[in-house]
Design an enzyme around this catalytic site. Structure first.
Site, mmCIF file in Angstrom:
data_model
loop_
_atom_site.group_PDB
_atom_site.id
_atom_site.type_symbol
_atom_site.label_atom_id
_atom_site.label_comp_id
_atom_site.label_asym_id
_atom_site.label_seq_id
_atom_site.Cartn_x
_atom_site.Cartn_y
_atom_site.Cartn_z
ATOM 1 N N LYS A 45 0.958 -1.215 -0.056
ATOM 2 C CA LYS A 45 0.104 -0.059 0.082
ATOM 3 C C LYS A 45 0.968 1.213 0.047
ATOM 4 O O LYS A 45 1.953 1.211 0.584
ATOM 5 C CB LYS A 45 -0.830 -0.035 1.269
ATOM 6 C CG LYS A 45 -1.733 1.145 1.669
ATOM 7 C CD LYS A 45 -2.961 1.480 0.595
ATOM 8 C CE LYS A 45 -3.545 2.836 0.568
ATOM 9 N NZ LYS A 45 -4.143 3.234 -0.743
ATOM 10 N N CYS A 130 -1.763 8.832 -8.051
ATOM 11 C CA CYS A 130 -3.010 8.856 -7.143
ATOM 12 C C CYS A 130 -3.860 10.067 -7.375
ATOM 13 O O CYS A 130 -3.430 11.259 -7.090
ATOM 14 C CB CYS A 130 -2.517 8.669 -5.488
ATOM 15 S SG CYS A 130 -3.972 8.584 -4.648
ATOM 16 N N ASN A 192 -2.611 3.358 -13.185
ATOM 17 C CA ASN A 192 -3.299 3.685 -12.023
ATOM 18 C C ASN A 192 -4.873 4.094 -12.475
ATOM 19 O O ASN A 192 -5.070 3.794 -13.639
ATOM 20 C CB ASN A 192 -2.664 4.853 -11.284
ATOM 21 C CG ASN A 192 -3.059 4.602 -9.737
ATOM 22 O OD1 ASN A 192 -4.022 4.433 -9.248
ATOM 23 N ND2 ASN A 192 -2.133 4.994 -8.816
HETATM 24 C C1 LIG Z 1 -8.809 0.215 -2.852
HETATM 25 C C2 LIG Z 1 -7.751 0.656 -3.551
HETATM 26 C C3 LIG Z 1 -6.413 1.159 -3.074
HETATM 27 C C4 LIG Z 1 -5.293 1.481 -4.003
HETATM 28 N N1 LIG Z 1 -4.354 2.078 -3.381
HETATM 29 C C5 LIG Z 1 -3.292 2.339 -4.268
HETATM 30 C C6 LIG Z 1 -2.235 2.972 -3.884
HETATM 31 O O1 LIG Z 1 -1.917 3.192 -2.449
HETATM 32 N N2 LIG Z 1 -0.930 3.253 -4.752
HETATM 33 C C7 LIG Z 1 -1.269 2.909 -6.134
HETATM 34 O O2 LIG Z 1 -0.118 3.404 -6.532
HETATM 35 N N3 LIG Z 1 -2.208 2.561 -6.476
HETATM 36 C C8 LIG Z 1 -3.289 2.232 -5.657
HETATM 37 N N4 LIG Z 1 -4.535 1.620 -6.292
HETATM 38 C C9 LIG Z 1 -4.593 1.559 -7.828
HETATM 39 C C10 LIG Z 1 -4.257 -0.059 -8.085
HETATM 40 O O3 LIG Z 1 -3.166 -0.441 -7.411
HETATM 41 C C11 LIG Z 1 -4.594 -0.340 -9.781
HETATM 42 O O4 LIG Z 1 -3.461 0.426 -10.143
HETATM 43 C C12 LIG Z 1 -5.870 -0.197 -10.109
HETATM 44 O O5 LIG Z 1 -6.709 -0.329 -9.204
HETATM 45 C C13 LIG Z 1 -6.059 -0.501 -11.379
HETATM 46 O O6 LIG Z 1 -6.188 -1.982 -11.351
HETATM 47 P P1 LIG Z 1 -7.093 -3.002 -11.116
HETATM 48 O O7 LIG Z 1 -8.235 -2.570 -11.871
HETATM 49 O O8 LIG Z 1 -6.690 -4.434 -11.246
HETATM 50 O O9 LIG Z 1 -7.723 -2.842 -9.584
HETATM 51 C C14 LIG Z 1 -5.491 1.209 -5.272
HETATM 52 C C15 LIG Z 1 -6.634 0.663 -5.707
HETATM 53 C C16 LIG Z 1 -7.698 0.260 -5.234
HETATM 54 C C17 LIG Z 1 -8.922 -0.307 -5.836
#
Ligand SMILES: Cc1cc2nc3c(=O)[nH]c(=O)nc-3n(C[C@H](O)[C@H](O)[C@H](O)COP(=O)(O)O)c2cc1C
Length: 304
Positions: A45, A130, A192
């Site tokens: 995270k 972010c 992201n």
């Molecule tokens: C609840 C949540 C928290 C996230 N926290 C971070 C984070 O702290 N840092 C970051 O770079 N990306 C964060 N992301 C983005 C994910 O790492 C990823 O890039 C994004 O969700 C797209 O991939 P996915 O569709 O497989 O979830 C977060 C995503 C979610 C859903």
């Protein structure tokens, strides 16, 4: 047929191409409950220098084929991460990267210096993407000079492998990708979340307290495949594809589009076995096509 699933990504050797995405795996403390054999690596995270409370609830909204989140990078700060989590990671059989965040380029650099050489920390993923913070975050990710400045600052302060996580909220992701590559990134992660909004008709207010949030899940997958492909075409360093991967077929789209590896995020919330299923499905696909290794996938879609 035995398939070679290991892959070299930006200074790290991964035993498989599937990585747990930042923010969807916490600090990995639930990892012992999962099938860790399938994890190529884990990204923690996002962390800041100091502890952060994040945004007030509600922080999560379900959307068609996806979710909006506005956690606001809640976290214990770097000292607690080094004290409480890194020693656990040091005993694990896969690399852990720390997702780093700052409000200024100097803060990113400070974090990189603090994490350099800490046992258990195998690499850094710079979060310049972010959407859920007032300062920093996206600001760095959608300006090539700012993206390069952060990357350069981190590169100067650490010997760890440096991956840079890109935002989709740009006109031309190739420009940002090239700026980060020139500034010393070892790999790029694309992408992201997209910025989104959802309104509650009863209260006539946004459903998230932060008003907007990051959209993730299958809803963004075709957009993500396209952006990861564009990034991969723009640079010579590896690109890690992210966005809406729920099954092996989804991951294979990114790999064929030119990505060296993938990250799985939201899927883990719906199915804790998602990473193992994606990993095993990729191996089965390669075997079914008579391909001995992951890199053979790239001949399906040339980079230029
Ligand atoms: C609840 C949540 C928290 C996230 N926290 C971070 C984070 O702290 N840092 C970051 O770079 N990306 C964060 N992301 C983005 C994910 O790492 C990823 O890039 C994004 O969700 C797209 O991939 P996915 O569709 O497989 O979830 C977060 C995503 C979610 C859903």
């Amino acid at each position: 047929m035995t398939v070679e699933m290991s892959v070299e990504v930006g200074g790290l050797r991964l035993r498989g191409p599937v990585v747990a995405a930042s923010g969807t795996f916490g600090y990995g403390t639930e990892v012992p409950l999962l099938e860790r054999r399938a994890l190529g690596a884990m990204v923690s995270k996002g962390i800041f220098l100091r502890p952060r409370e994040g945004t007030p609830p509600p922080r999560i909204v379900e959307t068609p084929s996806g979710m909006l989140n506005a956690i606001g990078l809640q976290g214990p700060g770097v000292e607690a991460l080094i004290r409480d989590y890194a020693p656990q990671w040091a005993g694990w059989d896969f690399p852990v990267l720390v997702n780093i965040n700052g409000e200024t380029a100097a803060e990113y650099g400070e974090l990189a210096a603090r994490l350099d050489g800490v046992p258990g920390i195998a690499g850094l993923e710079i979060n310049i993407s972010c959407p859920n913070v007032e300062q920093g975050g996206l600001y760095f990710g959608n300006d090539p000079r700012a993206a390069a400045a952060v990357t350069e600052e981190v590169r100067k302060r650490t010997d760890l492998p440096v991956w840079v996580k890109l935002t989709p909220m740009v006109t031309d992701i190739g420009v940002i990708a090239r700026a980060c590559e020139a500034a010393g990134a070892d790999a790029l992660c694309a992408i992201n979340t997209f910025v989104g909004m959802s309104i509650d008709l009863n209260t006539q207010q946004p459903r998230l307290s932060f008003r907007t949030g990051g959209l993730s899940g299958p809803a963004i997958r075709p957009l993500a495949v396209h952006l990861a492909h564009q990034a991969a075409r723009a640079v010579n360093i590896p690109v890690v594809g992210i966005g809406g991967i729920f099954r092996a077929d989804d991951a294979l789209e990114f790999l064929i589009a030119g990505c060296a590896a993938v990250q799985v995020g939201t899927a883990t919330f719906a199915n804790p076995r998602a990473i193992a299923e994606v990993n095993d499905g990729i191996a089965a696909f390669l075997a079914s096509k008579g391909l001995p290794s992951l890199s053979d996938l790239h001949r399906y879609l040339p980079r230029d």
